[in-house]
Design a protein around this motif. Structure first.
Motif, PDB file in Angstrom:
ATOM      1  N   TRP A   1       0.852  -1.186   0.152  1.00  0.00           N
ATOM      2  CA  TRP A   1       0.081  -0.060  -0.074  1.00  0.00           C
ATOM      3  C   TRP A   1       0.835   1.324   0.096  1.00  0.00           C
ATOM      4  O   TRP A   1       0.692   2.333  -0.832  1.00  0.00           O
TER       5      TRP A   1
ATOM      6  N   TYR B   1      -0.074   5.100  -0.964  1.00  0.00           N
ATOM      7  CA  TYR B   1      -0.878   5.402   0.191  1.00  0.00           C
ATOM      8  C   TYR B   1       0.288   5.815   1.086  1.00  0.00           C
ATOM      9  O   TYR B   1       0.792   4.771   2.295  1.00  0.00           O
TER      10      TYR B   1
ATOM     11  N   ARG C   1     -12.826   3.368  -4.247  1.00  0.00           N
ATOM     12  CA  ARG C   1     -11.362   4.058  -3.869  1.00  0.00           C
ATOM     13  C   ARG C   1     -11.295   4.524  -5.270  1.00  0.00           C
ATOM     14  O   ARG C   1     -10.522   5.657  -5.372  1.00  0.00           O
TER      15      ARG C   1
ATOM     16  N   ARG D   1     -10.109   8.618  -5.969  1.00  0.00           N
ATOM     17  CA  ARG D   1      -8.850   9.122  -6.369  1.00  0.00           C
ATOM     18  C   ARG D   1      -9.255   9.845  -7.627  1.00  0.00           C
ATOM     19  O   ARG D   1      -8.199  10.664  -7.887  1.00  0.00           O
TER      20      ARG D   1
ATOM     21  N   ALA E   1      -8.246   6.455   1.914  1.00  0.00           N
ATOM     22  CA  ALA E   1      -7.310   5.933   3.232  1.00  0.00           C
ATOM     23  C   ALA E   1      -7.827   4.324   3.296  1.00  0.00           C
ATOM     24  O   ALA E   1      -8.913   3.732   2.820  1.00  0.00           O
ATOM     25  N   HIS E   2      -6.713   3.687   4.020  1.00  0.00           N
ATOM     26  CA  HIS E   2      -6.735   2.310   4.200  1.00  0.00           C
ATOM     27  C   HIS E   2      -6.644   2.113   5.707  1.00  0.00           C
ATOM     28  O   HIS E   2      -5.797   2.975   6.391  1.00  0.00           O
TER      29      HIS E   2
ATOM     30  N   LEU F   1      -3.385   4.484   6.611  1.00  0.00           N
ATOM     31  CA  LEU F   1      -2.517   4.989   5.639  1.00  0.00           C
ATOM     32  C   LEU F   1      -3.465   5.649   4.596  1.00  0.00           C
ATOM     33  O   LEU F   1      -4.571   5.423   4.543  1.00  0.00           O
ATOM     34  N   ALA F   2      -2.921   6.664   3.928  1.00  0.00           N
ATOM     35  CA  ALA F   2      -3.661   7.490   2.958  1.00  0.00           C
ATOM     36  C   ALA F   2      -2.862   8.120   1.986  1.00  0.00           C
ATOM     37  O   ALA F   2      -1.645   8.151   1.917  1.00  0.00           O
ATOM     38  N   ASP F   3      -3.406   8.449   0.794  1.00  0.00           N
ATOM     39  CA  ASP F   3      -2.933   9.021  -0.288  1.00  0.00           C
ATOM     40  C   ASP F   3      -2.574  10.448  -0.123  1.00  0.00           C
ATOM     41  O   ASP F   3      -1.660  11.102  -0.695  1.00  0.00           O
TER      42      ASP F   3
END
Length: 250
Positions: A23, A29, A62, A66, A73-74, A91-93
């Motif tokens: 990820w 992410y 998702r 995006r 986010a995860h 986690l996130a981008d």
């Protein structure tokens, strides 16, 4: 949107590390937060994060977020709680508002936890490797402690404890960085105890102790590619947070 009860549980620490690496480095992410939550509040934590950041979206949703430039986010729970707390990674981008997140970089490695010495402690860190990619290694403090224990047993000639210690090390998730650290411990210990010059109480070793110690060690570094990541049906373990909550542990 998936229900928070449906949040899948990883198979173990090796799977957690594989997912985090994928990820953070392959899927973008790169912003992260690692923390723990009280065991009895794990569902509340998941519901709160899902309500704020939609962490439990299906893949197609998702993708659309995006494309629209919205943060995605995860949330990844550890395999289970210990010591009354459950570890998780968010986690996130993009940096999520109100969260003390860091961005993955050589200066800011993602550190994942392991339960040792009665507490969840940073144990693995995701760092650049010599081939231009990323890999997991043991944090310096933990690596040093494992090495010092091995050298202590070797200096004393306490072969049963040394063999037991090294066999335990063979169970660590031996991704390329960890595998290299384990080889460093092995080489330094073998230089100390030797192979032919040290004698057993009855004379020359018929089989040097290090042979038994390394029987279970991986011959090559572990790869996260193609690994089974999630608990599957029929394994006798909860596959999701909901199953965990409904079972004897919840």
């Amino acid at each position: 949107m998936l229900d928070p009860h449906e949040l899948p549980l990883p198979r173990g620490q090796t799977a957690v590390l594989a997912l985090l690496q994928r990820w953070a480095t392959r899927e973008g992410y790169s912003w992260f937060l690692v923390a723990t939550t009280p065991e009895e509040k794990v569902l509340t934590t998941v519901e709160k994060l899902d309500g704020k950041f939609l962490v439990n979206l299906p893949p197609l949703s998702r993708h659309y977020r995006r494309q629209a430039g919205l943060p995605v986010a995860h949330l990844l729970l550890g395999p289970g709680p210990q010591g009354g707390r459950w570890p998780y990674a968010l986690l996130a981008d993009k940096k999520l508002p109100g969260e003390a997140m860091k961005r993955l970089s050589p200066e800011s490695p993602l550190r994942w936890l392991a339960y040792r010495e009665g507490a969840w402690q940073p144990t693995y860190e995701l760092v650049p490797d010599e081939r231009g990619g990323w890999t997991w290694r043991l944090v310096a403090e933990f690596h040093r402690a494992l090495l010092e224990e091995a050298l202590h047993h070797a200096r004393r000639g306490d072969w049963p404890r040394l063999v037991g210690h090294l066999r335990t090390l063979g169970n660590l998730p031996a991704y390329r960085g960890v595998w290299g650290q384990l080889q460093d411990i092995r080489k330094r210990v073998q230089r100390l105890w030797g192979d032919t010059q040290l004698r057993s109480p009855d004379g020359q070793w018929k089989a040097p102790p290090w042979r038994a110690a390394l029987e279970g060690w991986p011959k090559t570094p572990l790869s996260p590619v193609g690994m089974r990541l999630w608990v599957e049906a029929g394994e006798g373990r909860p596959r999701s947070l909901g199953e965990w909550l409904e079972g004897p542990c919840g």
